[in-house]
Design a protein around this motif. Structure first.
Motif, mmCIF file in Angstrom:
data_model
loop_
_atom_site.group_PDB
_atom_site.id
_atom_site.type_symbol
_atom_site.label_atom_id
_atom_site.label_comp_id
_atom_site.label_asym_id
_atom_site.label_seq_id
_atom_site.Cartn_x
_atom_site.Cartn_y
_atom_site.Cartn_z
ATOM 1 N N SER A 157 2.137 -5.512 0.310
ATOM 2 C CA SER A 157 1.398 -6.665 -0.203
ATOM 3 C C SER A 157 0.132 -6.935 0.595
ATOM 4 O O SER A 157 -0.937 -7.159 0.034
ATOM 5 C CB SER A 157 2.287 -7.906 -0.164
ATOM 6 O OG SER A 157 3.476 -7.689 -0.853
ATOM 7 N N GLU A 158 0.251 -6.902 1.918
ATOM 8 C CA GLU A 158 -0.821 -7.405 2.769
ATOM 9 C C GLU A 158 -1.430 -6.414 3.752
ATOM 10 O O GLU A 158 -2.626 -6.505 4.027
ATOM 11 C CB GLU A 158 -0.303 -8.627 3.543
ATOM 12 C CG GLU A 158 -1.088 -8.999 4.785
ATOM 13 C CD GLU A 158 -2.525 -9.379 4.522
ATOM 14 O OE1 GLU A 158 -3.328 -9.362 5.474
ATOM 15 O OE2 GLU A 158 -2.858 -9.681 3.356
ATOM 16 N N PRO A 159 -0.688 -5.483 4.356
ATOM 17 C CA PRO A 159 -1.288 -4.664 5.425
ATOM 18 C C PRO A 159 -2.557 -3.965 4.949
ATOM 19 O O PRO A 159 -2.593 -3.405 3.854
ATOM 20 C CB PRO A 159 -0.183 -3.662 5.777
ATOM 21 C CG PRO A 159 0.746 -3.661 4.620
ATOM 22 C CD PRO A 159 0.680 -5.033 4.042
ATOM 23 N N LEU A 160 -3.595 -3.996 5.791
ATOM 24 C CA LEU A 160 -4.926 -3.599 5.355
ATOM 25 C C LEU A 160 -5.381 -2.235 5.848
ATOM 26 O O LEU A 160 -6.448 -1.770 5.445
ATOM 27 C CB LEU A 160 -5.944 -4.659 5.813
ATOM 28 C CG LEU A 160 -5.758 -6.064 5.236
ATOM 29 C CD1 LEU A 160 -6.780 -7.021 5.842
ATOM 30 C CD2 LEU A 160 -5.887 -6.056 3.729
ATOM 31 N N ALA A 161 -4.642 -1.592 6.746
ATOM 32 C CA ALA A 161 -5.095 -0.318 7.304
ATOM 33 C C ALA A 161 -5.371 0.685 6.181
ATOM 34 O O ALA A 161 -4.545 0.894 5.291
ATOM 35 C CB ALA A 161 -4.053 0.245 8.267
ATOM 36 N N ASP A 162 -6.533 1.326 6.231
ATOM 37 C CA ASP A 162 -6.920 2.250 5.175
ATOM 38 C C ASP A 162 -5.973 3.440 5.071
ATOM 39 O O ASP A 162 -5.739 3.964 3.980
ATOM 40 C CB ASP A 162 -8.345 2.756 5.429
ATOM 41 C CG ASP A 162 -9.379 1.647 5.274
ATOM 42 O OD1 ASP A 162 -9.170 0.772 4.418
ATOM 43 O OD2 ASP A 162 -10.375 1.657 6.004
#
Length: 401
Positions: A125-130
């Motif tokens: 849902s949230e983790p942003l690491a590419d």
């Protein structure tokens, strides 16, 4: 008489045989939700409320495939190992049909790796690491939120339109921070080749020595600063930077800095003039996001944070996937997520089959003070589909899958 008796027996047998089928049709569809509810309560609390609102609306409307939808919430304490342990329990013991959640990128990457190994569908849902959907991506992991690359590209677009040439960066020293700086550099240099980066600061997550960081940035004499700190680190950085005049006469670009979770605690110390990504809920009155804000306020007698709408859209995405799949089988759900179209609280989004990344966008605006609090003004919603790498670049990034 014998024929009537036989028919009655057959009818009775059929009724008995149908009973468990009808009962199972009412059994809930369970989704395992893993998050850092204690460690990051400021984000996870509103996120959970967004989920609860969407679940209530879904189940009041008849559920999914005629069955109620249920989330089991588990706290991983922000520890990757604990998150993986919980993920296994949810799938094998609790009957979850898929996994979702997490905020911290290192935890999300751990669950993603585990899901890929075990063949469990995981909606990050949230983790942003590419790397979650690219270098470390797998066919069972999908991401809802606009990635680090996408939001950094939005800020780089704004920075490229200014006269600033010398840039400095400050970001937490872990996967998300590293990705955020790399993405900003890549996108800015494409738009403004003459730009140069004169300083990089890498404080440990939630252990920032703000005074030292501010002094180091000031010594570099940048024209502009790109900030990726958040939470308590952001508050310390803003306070020390303001006191020492670091931001005077400089453009500052803040990834996530306009989110109510991080902007509200600053009160009247909010950094006016920063260009940020965030969530201007106070100005949203029309469209699906406006409807969400109104429903959330009515339900909880509180205003939504960015986490609230992410949680809400998490349920919307899962409902859409299950309905498309017409099944709770793993492979059916996985296939349904590919190129899945969702009418979300931020408008139409799609989960791209090429990398399992959704096209959810972000709001970009400028920080100003209103009634003694920081808000975003002159904001614009940026469609995430316009800020993703080309298909060719994505295929290279996912080559190791």
């Amino acid at each position: 008489m014998q024929r009537k008796t036989f028919l009655k027996a057959m009818i009775a047998s059929a009724a008995v045989a149908l009973t468990p089928v009808l009962a199972s049709a009412q059994d809930p569809i369970i989704v395992g939700e893993i998050n850092h509810y204690k460690r990051m309560a400021a984000f996870a609390g509103p996120y959970k409320q967004g989920i609860e609102l969407a679940l209530e609306q879904t189940n009041e409307a008849g559920g999914v495939m005629g069955r109620p939808l249920e989330f089991i919430f588990r706290d991983d304490q922000g520890e990757p190992g604990e998150a993986v342990k919980i993920a296994e329990e949810l799938m094998t013991r609790d009957g979850a049909v898929m996994l979702t959640g997490t905020i911290l990128s290192n935890v999300g990457l751990a669950i993603s790796s585990f899901a890929g190994e075990k063949g469990y569908v995981y909606l990050a849902s949230e983790p942003l690491a590419d790397s979650l959907v690219w270098a470390a991506g797998n066919k069972y992991t999908f991401r809802l939120r606009s990635s680090t690359f996408m939001q950094a590209a939005m800020l780089a677009e704004a920075a490229a339109k200014t006269d600033a040439v010398r840039f400095a960066t400050i970001a937490p020293n872990y996967a998300y921070g590293k990705d955020a700086v790399a993405a900003f550099k890549e996108n800015l240099l494409k738009l403004k080749p003459e730009a140069e980066f004169v300083a990089e600061q890498w404080p440990a997550l939630f252990k920032i020595d703000a005074g030292a960081e501010v002094q180091a940035l000031e010594r570099a004499k940048p024209d502009a600063i790109y900030n990726v700190t958040f939470g308590p680190d952001l508050a310390k950085f803003v306070r020390d930077g303001t006191d020492r005049g670091l931001f005077d006469g400089r453009d500052v670009y803040g990834l996530l800095s306009g989110e109510p979770e991080y902007l509200d605690p600053l009160g009247d110390e909010a950094p006016e003039g920063w260009t940020v990504t965030g969530f201007p809920w106070y100005d949203l009155t029309d469209g699906p996001d406006g409807e969400f804000v109104a429903a959330y306020q009515e339900r909880f007698d509180d205003y939504p944070r960015l986490g609230s709408i992410v949680g809400y859209m998490t349920v919307q995405s899962i409902v859409a996937a299950l309905e498309k799949a017409g099944s709770t089988e793993t492979e059916a759900i996985r296939e349904a997520f590919e190129d899945l179209a969702v009418d979300s609280a931020m408008g139409p989004i799609t989960f791209r089959s090429i990398d399992n990344q959704s096209t959810m966008g972000a709001y970009v605006g400028t920080v100003a003070l209103r009634d003694g609090k920081g808000v975003m003004v002159d904001w614009e919603y940026k469609d995430g589909a316009n800020y993703l790498p080309s298909d060719e670049e994505v295929m290279k990034l996912r080559a190791a899958e």
